[in-house]
Design a protein around this motif. Structure first.
Motif, PDB file in Angstrom:
ATOM      1  N   ASP A   1     -12.722   1.543   2.957  1.00  0.00           N
ATOM      2  CA  ASP A   1     -13.344   1.463   4.285  1.00  0.00           C
ATOM      3  C   ASP A   1     -14.821   1.860   4.222  1.00  0.00           C
ATOM      4  O   ASP A   1     -15.627   1.387   5.005  1.00  0.00           O
ATOM      5  N   LYS A   2     -15.143   2.739   3.274  1.00  0.00           N
ATOM      6  CA  LYS A   2     -16.516   3.262   3.182  1.00  0.00           C
ATOM      7  C   LYS A   2     -17.303   2.698   1.997  1.00  0.00           C
ATOM      8  O   LYS A   2     -18.527   2.711   2.011  1.00  0.00           O
TER       9      LYS A   2
ATOM     10  N   TYR B   1      -5.036  15.256  -1.582  1.00  0.00           N
ATOM     11  CA  TYR B   1      -4.381  15.390  -0.291  1.00  0.00           C
ATOM     12  C   TYR B   1      -3.177  16.265  -0.593  1.00  0.00           C
ATOM     13  O   TYR B   1      -2.278  15.856  -1.335  1.00  0.00           O
TER      14      TYR B   1
ATOM     15  N   ASN C   1      -7.303   2.435   0.499  1.00  0.00           N
ATOM     16  CA  ASN C   1      -7.853   1.727   1.663  1.00  0.00           C
ATOM     17  C   ASN C   1      -8.856   2.582   2.430  1.00  0.00           C
ATOM     18  O   ASN C   1      -9.872   2.068   2.897  1.00  0.00           O
ATOM     19  N   ARG C   2      -8.602   3.902   2.522  1.00  0.00           N
ATOM     20  CA  ARG C   2      -9.565   4.813   3.168  1.00  0.00           C
ATOM     21  C   ARG C   2     -10.896   4.787   2.406  1.00  0.00           C
ATOM     22  O   ARG C   2     -11.961   4.802   3.015  1.00  0.00           O
ATOM     23  N   THR C   3     -10.807   4.761   1.080  1.00  0.00           N
ATOM     24  CA  THR C   3     -12.021   4.733   0.258  1.00  0.00           C
ATOM     25  C   THR C   3     -12.726   3.387   0.427  1.00  0.00           C
ATOM     26  O   THR C   3     -13.943   3.336   0.587  1.00  0.00           O
TER      27      THR C   3
ATOM     28  N   GLU D   1      -2.769   3.900   0.908  1.00  0.00           N
ATOM     29  CA  GLU D   1      -3.485   4.470   2.049  1.00  0.00           C
ATOM     30  C   GLU D   1      -4.801   5.119   1.611  1.00  0.00           C
ATOM     31  O   GLU D   1      -5.842   4.920   2.243  1.00  0.00           O
ATOM     32  N   SER D   2      -4.751   5.902   0.537  1.00  0.00           N
ATOM     33  CA  SER D   2      -5.957   6.581   0.059  1.00  0.00           C
ATOM     34  C   SER D   2      -6.987   5.573  -0.451  1.00  0.00           C
ATOM     35  O   SER D   2      -8.181   5.699  -0.182  1.00  0.00           O
TER      36      SER D   2
END
Length: 185
Positions: free
Chosen positions: A86-87, A51, A82-84, A79-80
């Motif tokens: 999520d999937k 990012y 948690n984004r990972t 944050e990064s």
């Protein structure tokens, strides 16, 4: 299945990136994308390689570890991760030993720490094979951070897996065993 973060740590040249790539190629476990304030190199894409942040946007994230290197900031954020998560149920990240301690303290059992160790002679040969300039290589292997990362931190001694990476095949077999022990598929 509980979410897991596989934290790969050790000194430069111990094989951390190789293990991260193996996890991705073999188990489809993605790497957490980290943040940087440096400009993208040719071919690098925002949200894929890093990012890419401004100094202001960089400071808006919650970092588990961050470091300034050559005037630019690098870091891995909650944050990064948690984004990972999520999937995916599992992700990996390559960090220095200080970062590994932060991940273990924050995520406890969800953080599976793999410490890679190689003797100094082997590491020096690997780093010079990468094409590192001799003067920079010498400075790197005598830096406090490099010397710190050669040893497993006291805080992780009983809370991590240690692999002596002399043979890639044996190391990959050890990684497979760790994933089985941790019930990561």
């Amino acid at each position: 299945m509980d979410k897991k973060i596989i934290v790969i740590t050790g000194a430069s040249g111990t094989g951390k990136t190789t293990i991260s790539k193996y996890l991705q190629d073999t188990y489809h476990i993605p790497s957490v994308i980290t943040h940087t304030t440096r400009l993208p190199r040719d071919g690098e894409k925002d949200g894929k390689d890093y990012y890419f942040e401004t100094k202001d946007s960089f400071l808006k994230n919650h970092y588990l570890e961050k470091v300034e290197y050559s005037g630019n900031w690098y870091g891995s954020s909650e944050e990064s991760l948690n984004r990972t998560w999520d999937k995916y149920n599992a992700a990996s990240i390559v960090v220095d030993t200080k970062g590994a301690v932060s991940y273990k303290e924050k995520y406890k059992e969800a953080a599976v720490v793999i410490f890679l160790e190689v003797d100094l002679d082997t590491v020096t040969k690997r780093l010079s094979k990468r094409g590192d300039d001799k003067k920079r290589l010498k400075a790197r292997i005598s830096s406090d951070e490099f010397l710190r990362d050669l040893q497993i931190p006291r805080e992780l001694e009983t809370k991590s897996y240690k692999i002596i990476n002399k043979s890639l095949q044996t190391t990959l077999e050890s990684v497979d065993e760790i994933l089985k022990n941790e019930n990561i598929k």
